[in-house]
Design an enzyme around this catalytic site. Sequence first.
Site, short mmCIF file in Angstrom:
data_model
loop_
_atom_site.label_atom_id
_atom_site.label_comp_id
_atom_site.label_asym_id
_atom_site.label_seq_id
_atom_site.Cartn_x
_atom_site.Cartn_y
_atom_site.Cartn_z
CG LEU A 25 40.38 72.47 46.72
CD1 LEU A 25 40.86 72.19 44.70
CD2 LEU A 25 40.64 71.53 46.76
N GLY A 26 42.21 75.81 48.59
CA GLY A 26 43.46 77.43 48.87
C GLY A 26 43.34 78.22 48.17
CD GLN A 27 42.81 83.03 49.27
OE1 GLN A 27 42.54 82.66 49.75
NE2 GLN A 27 42.92 84.42 48.25
N GLY A 28 44.63 80.72 45.65
CA GLY A 28 46.24 80.73 44.37
C GLY A 28 46.79 81.94 44.56
N GLY A 29 47.16 81.99 43.13
CA GLY A 29 48.36 83.99 43.05
C GLY A 29 46.76 84.72 43.64
CE LYS B 207 44.12 80.26 40.43
NZ LYS B 207 45.41 80.26 39.45
CG ASP C 133 55.04 82.88 41.48
OD1 ASP C 133 56.44 82.30 41.04
OD2 ASP C 133 54.16 82.88 41.62
#
Length: 734
Positions: free
Chosen positions: A424-428, A446, A543
Amino acid sequence: MGAKDKDSGELIIYLFLLLYWCSLKYCYATYNITSSQALSQGQTLVSPSQSFELGFFSPNSTANHQYIGIWYKEVSPLKVVWVANRENPLRLTDSNASLTIGSNGNLELLDGNNKLVWSTNITVASNRSVAVLSDNGNFLLKDGTSGEELWQSFQHPGDTFLPGAVLGFNTKTGESYVLTSWKTDTDPSLGNFIAGLSTHKPSQLFIWSNGSTPRWRSGPWEKSKFAGIPEMNTLYQSPIDLVEDAEKGTTYINFNSYNTSVVMYCGLSSGGVLKTMVKEKGGDWYNDWEAPTHRCEVYGMCGPFGVCRDSESLICQCMRGFVPKSIEEWRDGNWTGGCVRRRQLLCETNTSSPSSKDDGLVDMQSFSSGGEDLFLRLAHSELVNVKETREHTDVIQHDQTKLPTFDFGAILVATNHFSMENKLGQGGFGSVYKGKLQDGKEIAVKRLSSSSGQGVQEFKNEMILISKLQHRNLVRLMGYCVEEEEKLLVYEFMPNKSLDYFIFEPRRSTQLNWTTRMNIINGIARGLMYLHRDSCARVIHRDLKASNILLDGKMNPKISDFGLARLFQGSIVLATTRRIVGTLGYMSPEYAMRGTFSEKSDVFSFGVLILEIVSGQKNTGFNYSDQHSSLISYAWQSWNESRGVDLVDDALADSYSTEEAIRCVHIGLLCVQDFAADRPSMPEVISMLSNETNRSQPKQPIFTLQNSPVPDVRSQNDSKLSANEATMSLVVGR
Ligand SMILES: *[C@@H]1O[C@H](CO)[C@@H](O)[C@H](O)[C@H]1NC(C)=O
Ligand SMILES: *[C@@H]1O[C@H](CO)[C@@H](O)[C@H](O)[C@H]1NC(C)=O
Ligand SMILES: *[C@@H]1O[C@H](CO)[C@@H](O)[C@H](O)[C@H]1NC(C)=O
Ligand SMILES: *[C@@H]1O[C@H](CO)[C@@H](O)[C@H](O)[C@H]1NC(C)=O
Ligand SMILES: *[C@@H]1O[C@H](CO)[C@@H](O)[C@H](O)[C@H]1NC(C)=O
Ligand SMILES: *[C@@H]1O[C@H](CO)[C@@H](O)[C@H](O)[C@H]1NC(C)=O
Ligand SMILES: *[C@@H]1O[C@H](CO)[C@@H](O)[C@H](O)[C@H]1NC(C)=O
Ligand SMILES: *[C@@H]1O[C@H](CO)[C@@H](O)[C@H](O)[C@H]1NC(C)=O
Ligand SMILES: *[C@@H]1O[C@H](CO)[C@@H](O)[C@H](O)[C@H]1NC(C)=O
Ligand SMILES: *[C@@H]1O[C@H](CO)[C@@H](O)[C@H](O)[C@H]1NC(C)=O
Ligand SMILES: *[C@@H]1O[C@H](CO)[C@@H](O)[C@H](O)[C@H]1NC(C)=O
Ligand SMILES: *[C@@H]1O[C@H](CO)[C@@H](O)[C@H](O)[C@H]1NC(C)=O
């Protein structure tokens, strides 16, 4: 007692109405009961303004029972709020029964043979008593001469708590007012459940089953709400108020109807659920609030060290390292025995280490009722604060979160071996994958990148923090998995991605109409207020940004990514860090420049978010033509020229509320003011968002990271702070 004062004042009105009605020779409904005027079957006693009615009723005709009860006069279906002879029903066929004032001045219910069935049973000086029904549903026995109140039904509650009544106790007299459920929905006799205030401090609202077994509790009272009831945020106009009088020894909760044009009550159902029901004129009853709502909210459901998961067919599971105390009981669905350590001595080998102190898990036994749910938070609020707030990130991974664990193999299957299609994407601090569990439930996983070795701290931080928090505007952590090198966090899946995906893309931003944008702003505000004020821990997110606002299937916002968040002790309002982390464009001046952060730094980020949501523009990477270095300075100019209206996203065309847009820009500018002290708190923001209150004039934000006239951040700790390298590189970087 509120009920008392009110009613003596109303006596004159009663008398007036009585005369009026008698002159009309209206005989069916009556306004009082006296020794010469009994109430018999077919007759009712009504309150002066016709809101409540008292008379004979039968909840189940086949049971051949009838009772004296009070119900709403104009409301159908009939809702009985109080019953006199709960344990002594009359025969339905007994048509000669009557409710009257006896020779000893008491209210008496007599059957057809003049046998006493129920009585107020107090010592009364004279037989000139009169019984009336007041407009708040209180049935009163008064002295006919002096008007003195001798007895009232509000001091003998049934299963329903009405506005004007109280629940609680008096330690001096030993009196206590509790709700007792009906046996079944059609049998008013005393049921299995009792609701009331606990006598130990701090007071909590409890539901007990079978007399004394706790079934649910509210968490302690805090100012205007019960800590453990998420719905009771500051915005919620709680109808409940807790009043303590140490001198009299009383602790009561009042139930106030905040709106007289609605009818409301709080009832304890025969199934042990406390429900607040509301009905507006001409509308149907609706459930405003109820508890417990989930199986997992039931007190002690899974016993000590058990973890409750409402979504699973096997509702109770043991924490990692624990096994059911009794396999047989668990197999029979009785989980209350809970779990015991698989290896008893594992944690007791090092008594000098801090982790052995953390073994206070044993203290949590009696509270360990929920899993990731509400109860976890209650549990912690009961523990010593120090433990809770022992500095933020450096918490060992010791299993103190009581979070459910996921099997790594199951996650591999769910995410199709972390395939690229599922990414889905790149988290922190790692990649996020979509997954589907065997039961069809969608999850987001994650995965801490194992190669870099970075982010372990953030991972732990997020896990520990978020497991303590629960709010509808915070993303929910379902569990975790730690296996050898793998560290995974499992969240509920958010089908509509994140806010930045929509608002910054001209094509997609048209999908967010004004109503949705307002809903998102309000939701973020509520989530943030929960973090700052309403959760038992005080959390500063640090954040907050558009990409950390996830959207559920109904486009409700959920704050995510707690990797940088910090937990605070009650008194700390300001903290400093030498490691400045966060996202450019959302960072408050004092944080970017000095590493100082507080609730007000989140407020700053929230202000940026409001401006971004209204304008559809990024604060960072703002397309600054000519003089504007940021969205903020553009917003400021727009505010002065058009009250912010020309800031509104073109994608909205004209379909927005000008008044709300002005309000949002105004609040946004108040939130991004240079000085932290000038910025409103989140409760103030929420009040401004919901209400056309007076808002102060925003001051011009002059600080930008580019041309930075360093503002006075009014920090008391200035001497301790020094600009460090991180700060410098930040300034340069911009
Ligand atoms: C009514 O009472 C009868 C006799 O006690 C009982 O069998 C029946 O279940 C009751 N009906 C309802 C709807 O509760
Ligand atoms: C009720 O009282 C009347 C008059 O005393 C009597 O005639 C009647 O039989 C009584 N009814 C019952 C059910 O007892
Ligand atoms: C009320 O009390 C008075 C005097 O004590 C007595 O004469 C009278 O009969 C009583 N009335 C009733 C209805 O009991
Ligand atoms: C009245 O109260 C007394 C003392 O509490 C009790 O013994 C008696 O049974 C009660 N009578 C009725 C009819 O409830
Ligand atoms: C209360 O006790 C009764 C009988 O002792 C039992 O059947 C019932 O399950 C109990 N209820 C609860 C909620 O514990
Ligand atoms: C009270 O409720 C009515 C009906 O829902 C609503 O129209 C009215 O605005 C409410 N008043 C207040 C003061 O909230
Ligand atoms: C359930 O288990 C608890 C503790 O092991 C025991 O005290 C209780 O009696 C059991 N309840 C039932 C209904 O069997
Ligand atoms: C016990 O804990 C202390 C403090 O964390 C640590 O320094 C020490 O090495 C530990 N001892 C053993 C035997 O693990
Ligand atoms: C705004 O969008 C939502 C969901 O996309 C939709 O349900 C709602 O009707 C829209 N409101 C207006 C005023 O168009
Ligand atoms: C949000 O998600 C729901 C459920 O997946 C979907 O039906 C809806 O179209 C999405 N809304 C937008 C604006 O993409
Ligand atoms: C910036 O805005 C100008 C004028 O509105 C536009 O022509 C230009 O394409 C924009 N640049 C970017 C990178 O969006
Ligand atoms: C709205 O503002 C009025 C006047 O300032 C205030 O009395 C009221 O409590 C506010 N309502 C809310 C929900 O904040």
